[in-house]
Design a protein around this motif. Structure first.
Motif, PDB file in Angstrom:
ATOM      1  N   LYS A 126       0.812  -1.222   0.000  1.00 39.30           N
ATOM      2  CA  LYS A 126       0.000   0.000   0.000  1.00 39.30           C
ATOM      3  C   LYS A 126       0.845   1.271   0.000  1.00 39.30           C
ATOM      4  O   LYS A 126       0.582   2.206  -0.746  1.00 39.30           O
ATOM      5  CB  LYS A 126      -0.931  -0.015   1.205  1.00 39.30           C
ATOM      6  N   ASP A 127       1.876   1.320   0.827  1.00 43.70           N
ATOM      7  CA  ASP A 127       2.667   2.541   0.985  1.00 43.70           C
ATOM      8  C   ASP A 127       3.877   2.635   0.067  1.00 43.70           C
ATOM      9  O   ASP A 127       4.623   3.602   0.135  1.00 43.70           O
ATOM     10  CB  ASP A 127       3.130   2.683   2.440  1.00 43.70           C
ATOM     11  N   GLY A 128       4.127   1.611  -0.769  1.00 38.87           N
ATOM     12  CA  GLY A 128       5.293   1.648  -1.651  1.00 38.87           C
ATOM     13  C   GLY A 128       5.754   0.262  -2.037  1.00 38.87           C
ATOM     14  O   GLY A 128       4.987  -0.531  -2.572  1.00 38.87           O
ATOM     15  N   ARG A 129       6.994  -0.049  -1.712  1.00 43.05           N
ATOM     16  CA  ARG A 129       7.574  -1.343  -2.061  1.00 43.05           C
ATOM     17  C   ARG A 129       8.280  -1.922  -0.851  1.00 43.05           C
ATOM     18  O   ARG A 129       9.064  -1.233  -0.183  1.00 43.05           O
ATOM     19  CB  ARG A 129       8.556  -1.172  -3.218  1.00 43.05           C
ATOM     20  N   LEU A 130       8.011  -3.198  -0.574  1.00 41.97           N
ATOM     21  CA  LEU A 130       8.647  -3.915   0.517  1.00 41.97           C
ATOM     22  C   LEU A 130       9.809  -4.719  -0.048  1.00 41.97           C
ATOM     23  O   LEU A 130       9.618  -5.563  -0.936  1.00 41.97           O
ATOM     24  CB  LEU A 130       7.656  -4.850   1.208  1.00 41.97           C
ATOM     25  N   LEU A 131      11.016  -4.440   0.428  1.00 44.09           N
ATOM     26  CA  LEU A 131      12.216  -5.154  -0.005  1.00 44.09           C
ATOM     27  C   LEU A 131      12.397  -6.365   0.894  1.00 44.09           C
ATOM     28  O   LEU A 131      12.731  -6.232   2.072  1.00 44.09           O
ATOM     29  CB  LEU A 131      13.425  -4.224   0.050  1.00 44.09           C
ATOM     30  N   LYS A 132      12.172  -7.556   0.328  1.00 44.10           N
ATOM     31  CA  LYS A 132      12.181  -8.791   1.110  1.00 44.10           C
ATOM     32  C   LYS A 132      13.536  -9.474   1.170  1.00 44.10           C
ATOM     33  O   LYS A 132      13.900 -10.059   2.183  1.00 44.10           O
ATOM     34  CB  LYS A 132      11.155  -9.771   0.539  1.00 44.10           C
ATOM     35  N   LYS A 133      14.276  -9.461   0.065  1.00 43.89           N
ATOM     36  CA  LYS A 133      15.600 -10.098  -0.004  1.00 43.89           C
ATOM     37  C   LYS A 133      16.520  -9.201  -0.817  1.00 43.89           C
ATOM     38  O   LYS A 133      16.187  -8.816  -1.934  1.00 43.89           O
ATOM     39  CB  LYS A 133      15.533 -11.478  -0.671  1.00 43.89           C
ATOM     40  N   LEU A 134      17.693  -8.894  -0.253  1.00 40.38           N
ATOM     41  CA  LEU A 134      18.654  -8.014  -0.908  1.00 40.38           C
ATOM     42  C   LEU A 134      20.038  -8.643  -0.914  1.00 40.38           C
ATOM     43  O   LEU A 134      20.417  -9.328   0.035  1.00 40.38           O
ATOM     44  CB  LEU A 134      18.739  -6.667  -0.183  1.00 40.38           C
ATOM     45  N   HIS A 135      20.778  -8.375  -1.980  1.00 33.27           N
ATOM     46  CA  HIS A 135      22.199  -8.715  -2.017  1.00 33.27           C
ATOM     47  C   HIS A 135      22.946  -7.407  -1.813  1.00 33.27           C
ATOM     48  O   HIS A 135      22.924  -6.534  -2.676  1.00 33.27           O
ATOM     49  CB  HIS A 135      22.582  -9.360  -3.342  1.00 33.27           C
ATOM     50  N   LEU A 136      23.602  -7.263  -0.674  1.00 34.38           N
ATOM     51  CA  LEU A 136      24.282  -6.027  -0.301  1.00 34.38           C
ATOM     52  C   LEU A 136      25.713  -6.043  -0.826  1.00 34.38           C
ATOM     53  O   LEU A 136      26.457  -6.987  -0.581  1.00 34.38           O
ATOM     54  CB  LEU A 136      24.273  -5.889   1.219  1.00 34.38           C
ATOM     55  N   TYR A 137      26.088  -4.986  -1.553  1.00 32.75           N
ATOM     56  CA  TYR A 137      27.439  -4.858  -2.094  1.00 32.75           C
ATOM     57  C   TYR A 137      28.300  -3.908  -1.272  1.00 32.75           C
ATOM     58  O   TYR A 137      29.471  -4.174  -1.048  1.00 32.75           O
ATOM     59  CB  TYR A 137      27.402  -4.356  -3.537  1.00 32.75           C
ATOM     60  N   GLU A 138      27.709  -2.779  -0.888  1.00 29.41           N
ATOM     61  CA  GLU A 138      28.510  -1.773  -0.187  1.00 29.41           C
ATOM     62  C   GLU A 138      27.644  -0.879   0.676  1.00 29.41           C
ATOM     63  O   GLU A 138      26.440  -0.823   0.536  1.00 29.41           O
ATOM     64  CB  GLU A 138      29.318  -0.935  -1.181  1.00 29.41           C
ATOM     65  N   VAL A 139      28.330  -0.199   1.573  1.00 28.87           N
ATOM     66  CA  VAL A 139      27.745   0.836   2.410  1.00 28.87           C
ATOM     67  C   VAL A 139      28.561   2.091   2.156  1.00 28.87           C
ATOM     68  O   VAL A 139      29.779   2.030   2.078  1.00 28.87           O
ATOM     69  CB  VAL A 139      27.803   0.439   3.905  1.00 28.87           C
ATOM     70  N   SER A 140      27.890   3.222   1.977  1.00 28.29           N
ATOM     71  CA  SER A 140      28.590   4.477   1.712  1.00 28.29           C
ATOM     72  C   SER A 140      28.273   5.532   2.754  1.00 28.29           C
ATOM     73  O   SER A 140      27.150   5.598   3.260  1.00 28.29           O
ATOM     74  CB  SER A 140      28.174   5.049   0.344  1.00 28.29           C
ATOM     75  N   LEU A 141      29.271   6.355   3.040  1.00 25.02           N
ATOM     76  CA  LEU A 141      29.050   7.591   3.773  1.00 25.02           C
ATOM     77  C   LEU A 141      28.506   8.577   2.742  1.00 25.02           C
ATOM     78  O   LEU A 141      29.104   8.735   1.674  1.00 25.02           O
ATOM     79  CB  LEU A 141      30.360   8.100   4.358  1.00 25.02           C
ATOM     80  N   VAL A 142      27.361   9.189   3.027  1.00 26.12           N
ATOM     81  CA  VAL A 142      26.716  10.078   2.053  1.00 26.12           C
ATOM     82  C   VAL A 142      26.255  11.366   2.727  1.00 26.12           C
ATOM     83  O   VAL A 142      26.151  11.451   3.948  1.00 26.12           O
ATOM     84  CB  VAL A 142      25.510   9.402   1.359  1.00 26.12           C
ATOM     85  N   ASN A 143      25.904  12.329   1.904  1.00 29.38           N
ATOM     86  CA  ASN A 143      25.422  13.613   2.400  1.00 29.38           C
ATOM     87  C   ASN A 143      23.915  13.656   2.589  1.00 29.38           C
ATOM     88  O   ASN A 143      23.428  14.336   3.487  1.00 29.38           O
ATOM     89  CB  ASN A 143      25.848  14.732   1.450  1.00 29.38           C
ATOM     90  N   VAL A 144      23.155  12.966   1.732  1.00 33.06           N
ATOM     91  CA  VAL A 144      21.692  13.036   1.776  1.00 33.06           C
ATOM     92  C   VAL A 144      21.114  11.623   1.840  1.00 33.06           C
ATOM     93  O   VAL A 144      21.291  10.845   0.907  1.00 33.06           O
ATOM     94  CB  VAL A 144      21.144  13.778   0.536  1.00 33.06           C
ATOM     95  N   PRO A 145      20.422  11.289   2.924  1.00 34.05           N
ATOM     96  CA  PRO A 145      19.834   9.955   3.052  1.00 34.05           C
ATOM     97  C   PRO A 145      18.405   9.911   2.517  1.00 34.05           C
ATOM     98  O   PRO A 145      17.747  10.940   2.402  1.00 34.05           O
ATOM     99  CB  PRO A 145      19.826   9.739   4.563  1.00 34.05           C
ATOM    100  N   ALA A 146      17.939   8.713   2.235  1.00 32.99           N
ATOM    101  CA  ALA A 146      16.524   8.519   1.908  1.00 32.99           C
ATOM    102  C   ALA A 146      15.710   8.310   3.188  1.00 32.99           C
ATOM    103  O   ALA A 146      14.561   8.709   3.267  1.00 32.99           O
ATOM    104  CB  ALA A 146      16.341   7.330   0.975  1.00 32.99           C
ATOM    105  N   ASN A 147      16.308   7.694   4.197  1.00 36.05           N
ATOM    106  CA  ASN A 147      15.610   7.365   5.433  1.00 36.05           C
ATOM    107  C   ASN A 147      15.896   8.434   6.486  1.00 36.05           C
ATOM    108  O   ASN A 147      16.978   8.485   7.051  1.00 36.05           O
ATOM    109  CB  ASN A 147      16.055   5.988   5.920  1.00 36.05           C
ATOM    110  N   ASP A 148      14.900   9.257   6.772  1.00 37.41           N
ATOM    111  CA  ASP A 148      15.063  10.352   7.728  1.00 37.41           C
ATOM    112  C   ASP A 148      14.862   9.931   9.187  1.00 37.41           C
ATOM    113  O   ASP A 148      15.026  10.747  10.083  1.00 37.41           O
ATOM    114  CB  ASP A 148      14.064  11.474   7.405  1.00 37.41           C
TER     115      ASP A 148
END
Length: 156
Positions: A126-148
């Motif tokens: 209903k509210d968007g997309r549910l990510l059930k399974k992910l293959h994670l490659y990297e984590v980055s230090l960033v300036n602007v996040p999506a998750n507030d």
């Protein structure tokens, strides 16, 4: 293969002075919809977490062309999200990323992170997309996040 990146504000980010300097915190949180209307489901990283621990890396602003700025020492899912611990490399660029992160936290500012991943399983909800399974490659230090919703809580 399409690589997707998800930006989230790092929760409970901590710095330590071991070696080149270390950090820890939540690279992703579960159950909340971010600014691009995606929510990561608990367990989404579980099947590929060992691959991430072996091959994953930390970048700045998803720069996959440059060398990583840190290694991942530990990563696990808990009730809140994906918790990671890493250690910065000793080169000048990596130490600059460490210094800026330390200075921002010392000044009461946030340090944010983003994940680079491939979606293995997702579902429209209903509210968007549910990510059930992910293959994670990297984590980055960033300036602007999506998750507030995530926030930095401590620095050492």
């Amino acid at each position: 293969m399409k690589i997707q990146r998800k930006t989230v504000e790092l929760a409970e980010f901590k710095m330590n002075d071991a070696g080149g300097g270390g950090f820890s915190g939540y690279a992703s949180t579960f159950g909340n919809f971010d600014n691009v209307r995606e929510a990561v489901q608990k367990g989404a990283f579980q099947d590929t977490l060992q691959d991430f621990l072996r091959d994953g890396f930390v970048a700045v602003n998803h720069d996959w062309d440059g060398l990583p700025v840190a290694t991942i020492n530990n990563a696990y899912e808990d009730a809140k999200g994906l918790f990671i611990e890493g250690e910065f490399h000793s080169d000048e660029r990596s130490q600059a990323a460490r210094t800026v992160s330390q200075e921002r936290l010392a000044r009461g500012k946030s340090v944010k992170m983003s994940i680079g991943y491939r979606v293995l399983d997702a579902a429209p909800v209903k509210d968007g997309r549910l990510l059930k399974k992910l293959h994670l490659y990297e984590v980055s230090l960033v300036n602007v996040p999506a998750n507030d919703l995530a926030s930095v809580s401590e620095v050492k």
